[in-house]
Write an enzyme that holds these catalytic residues in place. Structure first.
Site, PDB file in Angstrom:
ATOM      1  CB  SER A 311      -0.952  -0.049   1.195  1.00 52.47           C
ATOM      2  OG  SER A 311      -1.943   0.932   1.125  1.00 52.47           O
ATOM      3  CG  ASP A 322       8.133   4.945 -11.397  1.00 53.73           C
ATOM      4  OD1 ASP A 322       8.757   3.875 -11.559  1.00 53.73           O
ATOM      5  OD2 ASP A 322       6.901   5.023 -11.493  1.00 53.73           O
ATOM      6  CE  LYS A 336      -4.966  -2.114   0.725  1.00 51.44           C
ATOM      7  NZ  LYS A 336      -4.969  -0.636   0.656  1.00 51.44           N
TER       8      LYS A 336
END
Length: 415
Positions: A311, A322, A336
Site C-alpha cells: 500500500s 520511478d 496493493k
C-alpha cells in the site's frame, strides 16, 4: 333569560361535536395524503433495485428463525450489524468493510500512533498463521514482563490466535486502560503465561541509527505511515544528518502501509519536483500528489522491500524507483494498488471503501502485481535471533539485505 340560556347551553355541545368531527375528518384526510405520498416515495426507493418489500419481509422471517432455532441468543443489534457487514462484503473486496462505532474507534487509534494495549506490535506469518512479536515498546507492560521480539503469541484471555484473524486477535489484546489481559506466549519453544495491565502506548513508527559512521551511512526503518510518521521521520533524519549522514537505507520490509497523506508528505521531503503518485476513480477523476522541491535530500538511497511491503509503502517504493532516486533491494512487494476512504455515519459507525486505483509516477498500476526490486535478494539473518529483543539488540552486520545496501551505497559514494 333562563330559557334562552338553556337553549344556548344545549346547542353548544352539538356545535362542538360537529367541529371536532370535522377536525378529525380533516386530519384523517391529511394523514391519508401523507401516507399515500410516503408510500409512493418509499416504493420508488425500493424500486431503485435494492431491498424491496419482499426482501425486508424475508429478512424478518430469517430473523425470526434465528430467534426460534439458533442454539444461542443473538441480539437485534448483532443481526443488523451483520446485514451492514454483509452489504459491504458484496463487493468481494477485503479492504472494503463496515465498522461499528467501537470498531471505528479502534481504526482511528491504529492511524493515530497511540493505542491502549500491552505494548507490542505483531506480525502474522501467512503460511504458519503464527502471530509473532515484531516490536516491544520500552517501558510497556509487555517489556516489563520479559516478552521479546520474535516471541509467539498463542492466546489472549483464552482466545487462540490461530482461530482468529489478526485484527480479531489484536482486539483481544487491546481494551480499556487499567484493565488486565492474560497472555500465553512461547519463548524459545517454552510456553509462558502472564497477566498484563493495559495502558496507553505510544507506537513510534520510525527508528533510525548510523550503521557506518566512517562512511556516513545511516538506517531508517518506517514500520507504518500514520498521522505522526512525518514528524517522527523528519526528527530522525535531522538527527542522523547531525551525525554525518551521507547516504541512507530505508527499511520498509514489514511496512503494511497507512495514510496516503503521510507517505506523500515524506516523499515531498526527500524527492525532487514531480508527481509522486496519482489516483483515478471509476469516473475517471484524477487526484495527483506531487513534490514541490522546496525540500530535497540529495542522499544516495537504498529501499529494502519484501512481500509485506504494501500500500502506502509501495507508493514510497514506486516513487523512489520511478524518480531513479535510489536502489530497491529485497523481494517483490505485496501488490496493493488501491486506495480506501472512510465515510462516517451518524451513529458513530463508519464505512471503509475502496474508491480509487493508484499509479506510480510512470503510470504503472501495481495492484496484484507488486514492485520488483532492482536487486533480488532473499532475507537471511545469520545472527542469534533469540537474542534480539528490540531494534537496539538487532545485529545489522548479520542482515544480508542491509549489508548489500551498505555495499551499494559505498559504491555510489565512491563515484
Amino acid at each position: 333569560m333562563e330559557e334562552n340560556e338553556q337553549v344556548t347551553t344545549e346547542k353548544k355541545p352539538s356545535s362542538f361535536r360537529k367541529g371536532v368531527l370535522a377536525g378529525v375528518l380533516g386530519c384523517l384526510v391529511v394523514l391519508a395524503a401523507i401516507l399515500v405520498t410516503g408510500w409512493f416515495f418509499l416504493g420508488r426507493l425500493y424500486d431503485a433495485g435494492f431491498m424491496d418489500f419482499k426482501d425486508i419481509a424475508k429478512a424478518k422471517v430469517i430473523s425470526g428463525l434465528i430467534d426460534k432455532y439458533y442454539y444461542k441468543n443473538v441480539s437485534d443489534t448483532a443481526k443488523t450489524n451483520g446485514v451492514y457487514k454483509g452489504l459491504m462484503e458484496a463487493m468481494d473486496d477485503p479492504y472494503t468493510k463496515y465498522m461499528t462505532a467501537s470498531e471505528y474507534k479502534e481504526e482511528l487509534e491504529d492511524t493515530s500512533g497511540q493505542y491502549v494495549g500491552i505494548g507490542v506490535s505483531v506480525l502474522r506469518d501467512s503460511k504458519t498463521k503464527k502471530v509473532t512479536v515484531h516490536q516491544v515498546f520500552e517501558g510497556s507492560s509487555a517489556d516489563k514482563a520479559g516478552i521479546e521480539k520474535g516471541d509467539v503469541l498463542i492466546s489472549a484471555d483464552g482466545a487462540f490466535a490461530e482461530n482468529l484473524t489478526l485484527n480479531e486477535f489484536t482486539k483481544k489484546i487491546r481494551g480499556k486502560a487499567g484493565s488486565e489481559v492474560t497472555i500465553v506466549y512461547s519463548h524459545n519453544g517454552e510456553q509462558h503465561t502472564v497477566k498484563l495491565k493495559r495502558a496507553a502506548v505510544e507506537n513510534p513508527s520510525v527508528y533510525g541509527k548510523m550503521l557506518d559512521e566512517s562512511a556516513g551511512i545511516g538506517y531508517i526503518e518506517i514500520t507504518e505511515f500514520n498521522s505522526k510518521t512525518q514528524e517522527e521521520f523528519e526528527k530522525t533524519l535531522s538527527s542522523l544528518k547531525k551525525q554525518g549522514l551521507k547516504a541512507v537505507i530505508y527499511d520498509l520490509r514489514t511496512n503494511p502501509g497507512g495514510l496516503v497523506d503521510s507517505v506523500t508528505k515524506i516523499l515531498d521531503d526527500i524527492l525532487p519536483k514531480g508527481t509522486t503518485v496519482y489516483m483515478m476513480d471509476k469516473y475517471g477523476k484524477k487526484t495527483t500528489y506531487s513534490s514541490d522541491d522546496k525540500k530535497q535530500e540529495k542522499l544516495p538511497t537504498v529501499v529494502l522491500t519484501s512481500g509485506d511491503t504494501a500500500s502506502a509503502a509501495e507508493i514510497f517504493s514506486g516513487a523512489v524507483r520511478d524518480f531513479k532516486y535510489g536502489t530497491l533491494i529485497g523481494t517483490k512487494t505485496f501488490g496493493k494498488g488501491i486506495v480506501q476512504q472512510e465515510f462516517t455515519l451518524g451513529d458513530g459507525s463508519a464505512l471503509k471503501m475502496t474508491v480509487e486505483t493508484y499509479y506510480t509516477p510512470s503510470g504503472e498500476c501495481i495492484h496484484k502485481k507488486g514492485i520488483e526490486p532492482d536487486i533480488e535478494l532473499e532475507y537471511k539473518y545469520t545472527g542469534d535471533a533469540s537474542k534480539v529483543t528490540d531494534m537496539g539488540s538487532y545485529d545489522f552486520s548479520k542482515d544480508n539485505q542491509v549489508q548489500k545496501g551498505i555495499s551499494v551505497l559505498k559504491g555510489k559514494l565512491d563515484n
